[in-house]
Scaffold this motif. Structure first.
Motif, mmCIF file in Angstrom:
data_model
loop_
_atom_site.group_PDB
_atom_site.id
_atom_site.type_symbol
_atom_site.label_atom_id
_atom_site.label_comp_id
_atom_site.label_asym_id
_atom_site.label_seq_id
_atom_site.Cartn_x
_atom_site.Cartn_y
_atom_site.Cartn_z
ATOM 1 N N VAL A 19 0.844 -1.201 0.000
ATOM 2 C CA VAL A 19 0.000 0.000 0.000
ATOM 3 C C VAL A 19 0.872 1.240 0.000
ATOM 4 O O VAL A 19 2.005 1.231 0.500
ATOM 5 N N ASP A 20 0.349 2.333 -0.565
ATOM 6 C CA ASP A 20 1.046 3.610 -0.586
ATOM 7 C C ASP A 20 1.153 4.160 0.836
ATOM 8 O O ASP A 20 0.184 4.126 1.604
ATOM 9 N N THR A 23 -1.337 7.583 0.913
ATOM 10 C CA THR A 23 -2.763 7.436 0.579
ATOM 11 C C THR A 23 -3.346 6.117 1.060
ATOM 12 O O THR A 23 -4.559 5.976 1.156
ATOM 13 N N HIS A 24 -2.477 5.140 1.331
ATOM 14 C CA HIS A 24 -2.879 3.795 1.764
ATOM 15 C C HIS A 24 -3.613 3.023 0.663
ATOM 16 O O HIS A 24 -4.190 1.964 0.932
ATOM 17 N N GLU A 25 -3.569 3.557 -0.549
ATOM 18 C CA GLU A 25 -4.170 2.844 -1.670
ATOM 19 C C GLU A 25 -3.293 1.640 -2.036
ATOM 20 O O GLU A 25 -2.066 1.727 -1.992
ATOM 21 N N PRO A 26 -3.899 0.507 -2.388
ATOM 22 C CA PRO A 26 -3.090 -0.647 -2.802
ATOM 23 C C PRO A 26 -2.219 -0.319 -4.008
ATOM 24 O O PRO A 26 -2.660 0.371 -4.935
ATOM 25 N N VAL A 58 -4.171 -1.588 4.655
ATOM 26 C CA VAL A 58 -5.411 -1.668 3.879
ATOM 27 C C VAL A 58 -6.602 -1.258 4.746
ATOM 28 O O VAL A 58 -7.533 -0.601 4.276
ATOM 29 N N GLN A 61 -6.985 2.500 4.819
ATOM 30 C CA GLN A 61 -7.617 3.020 3.607
ATOM 31 C C GLN A 61 -9.119 2.758 3.618
ATOM 32 O O GLN A 61 -9.921 3.614 3.243
ATOM 33 N N ARG A 62 -9.486 1.586 4.107
ATOM 34 C CA ARG A 62 -10.905 1.213 4.143
ATOM 35 C C ARG A 62 -11.702 2.122 5.070
ATOM 36 O O ARG A 62 -12.862 2.448 4.803
ATOM 37 N N ASP A 64 -10.746 5.221 5.933
ATOM 38 C CA ASP A 64 -10.400 6.622 5.648
ATOM 39 C C ASP A 64 -9.635 7.269 6.806
ATOM 40 O O ASP A 64 -9.884 8.431 7.160
ATOM 41 N N ASP A 66 -5.914 8.539 8.357
ATOM 42 C CA ASP A 66 -4.646 9.009 7.806
ATOM 43 C C ASP A 66 -3.423 8.372 8.460
ATOM 44 O O ASP A 66 -2.422 8.122 7.801
ATOM 45 N N ARG A 85 -10.047 -7.410 3.069
ATOM 46 C CA ARG A 85 -9.799 -6.728 1.801
ATOM 47 C C ARG A 85 -8.490 -7.195 1.165
ATOM 48 O O ARG A 85 -8.407 -7.371 -0.054
#
Length: 411
Positions: A19-20, A23-26, A58, A61-62, A64, A66, A85
């Motif tokens: 994950v980033d 942003t925690h995006e995969p 993950v 991110q799920r 939201d 930070d 996830r």
């Protein structure tokens, strides 16, 4: 690749590779490449295990969020959310290749209990024999500070030992091991091959990402653990997983260690060969060393250490001191010191710098060993009013480190 030997490959991915950090995006491109690499290895006839971090990342991110929370119960909740996830992502990616996967979640307690250790080992071996790729992670929803592995580098090394892996690939955001931190030192030099891992002088002071718990220090520890089990360990960049198939194919084609290759790979990687590959630590002895948390320490003399090295048990006459509070059949550290001819001013029977040489499951509790230390086995009955064994620890319950001893602080 027809007729080539089937190898077992363990691939470890840290949170920063999944994950980033902000942003925690995969990181879908990296995950795609890892999955493609694992499938290629499977098509070449190899067995693959993936040790995957990322559940908490993950989960952030799920939900939201930070920042990684500080309280344990919040981390465990995020891990429970994120693990669903995370496995969904892995299943989706591997599903495109019709490659079955399985989830295995472990805690230190699962490894410390011999029956559960064997059950986990048998499950992994069964999955690999079925052509399944196990996805292993620490069970962060249950693990607390006392039973955590601490990082998935350690978990990946224990996993590699459990399945008798040929390779452990520690995927990270740098391309290999450096003598200094390459992020802050432009003149850092790559250490591409390590002949003797105990002599590594790399800068391992830096921690991992803000999401992860590891860093280069934990990778060195993992490499020592894995190589003691005869597993060649490689540190390489997660964004270039093609290194994995190149290294595996090259070693397989040449039937020689990577450091002897005539045409080294253009992308640097760092293999860490076993310190004594002819005698890797396997199965029960590996479990004794790395599966159990020691509850105390036994200080023994050089004669007792030599006897253990020659496959004899640990007799009470060779024990000079006891530290900690432990029951019978619990694990302890075995530490070698120099015997005093007479008790010192502090009453101790030893001097010098203690060096940890192994671990043992003891037949007697700490208070009992304190009473029988320095005595002959035939005296145990008269001292304790019973004698369960002539040995403080049977030889089958003692495992010694390979070649390397570890300095410890004296009591």
């Amino acid at each position: 690749m027809k007729g080539a030997k089937s190898l077992t490959v363990v691939i470890k991915l840290g949170t920063s590779s999944i994950v980033d950090e902000k942003t925690h995006e995969p990181l879908l491109p990296i995950l795609t490449l890892i999955v493609s690499t694992a499938v290629k290895l499977r098509k070449d006839g190899h067995k693959v295990v993936i040790v995957s971090s990322g559940a908490i990342g993950v989960g952030l991110q799920r939900m939201d969020q930070d920042k990684r929370p500080k309280h344990l119960h919040e981390l465990q909740a995020l891990a429970a959310i994120g693990q669903c996830r995370l496995m969904s992502l892995w299943d989706s990616f591997f599903g495109h290749y019709r490659q079955p996967i399985a989830q295995i979640l472990l805690t230190r307690n699962d490894i410390a209990d011999r029956t559960r250790y064997l059950n986990a080992q048998n499950t992994m071996v069964g999955l690999l024999d079925m052509g399944v790729i196990p996805i292993v992670n620490e069970n962060d929803t249950l693990a607390v500070a006392e039973i955590k592995f601490g990082d998935n580098d350690t978990l990946s090394a224990i996993t590699a030992g459990m399945v008798h892996a040929d390779f452990l690939f520690l995927m990270t955001d740098v391309d290999c091991l450096y003598d200094k931190n390459p992020r802050t030192n432009p003149d850092a030099k790559a250490i591409e091959v390590v002949e003797d891992i105990s002599s590594v002088q790399a800068d391992v002071s830096s921690a991992g990402s803000s999401l992860g718990t590891g860093g280069m220090a934990t990778k060195i520890v993992a490499a020592k653990l894995a190589t003691s089990a005869g597993v060649m360990t490689v540190i390489t960049r997660s964004s270039s997983p093609g290194n994995i198939t190149q290294i595996v194919r090259h070693v397989q084609d040449t039937s020689r260690p990577l450091q002897q290759a005539e045409d080294p790979l253009s992308e640097p990687a760092e293999p860490l060969p076993a310190e004594d590959s002819a005698k890797p630590i396997r199965d029960r002895y590996f479990w004794l060393l790395h599966g159990l948390a020691p509850h105390g320490t036994l200080y023994i003399d050089a004669g007792a250490h030599r006897a253990l090295a020659h496959k004899a048990g640990l007799l009470p006459v060779g024990v000079l001191d006891v530290e900690g509070s432990f029951a019978s059949h619990e694990a302890v550290r075995i530490v070698v010191v120099e015997r005093n001819l007479e008790p010192g001013p502090d009453g101790k029977l030893w001097h010098g710098t203690p060096h940890e040489v192994g671990r043992a499951l003891v037949n007697y509790a700490a208070s009992e060993i304190q009473r029988i230390k320095g005595h002959r086995s035939k005296e145990i009955q008269s001292i304790l009013d019973y004698a369960d064994s002539d040995y403080v620890a049977d030889r089958d319950n003692v495992s010694l480190f390979q070649r390397e001893s570890r300095p410890v602080s004296p009591i």
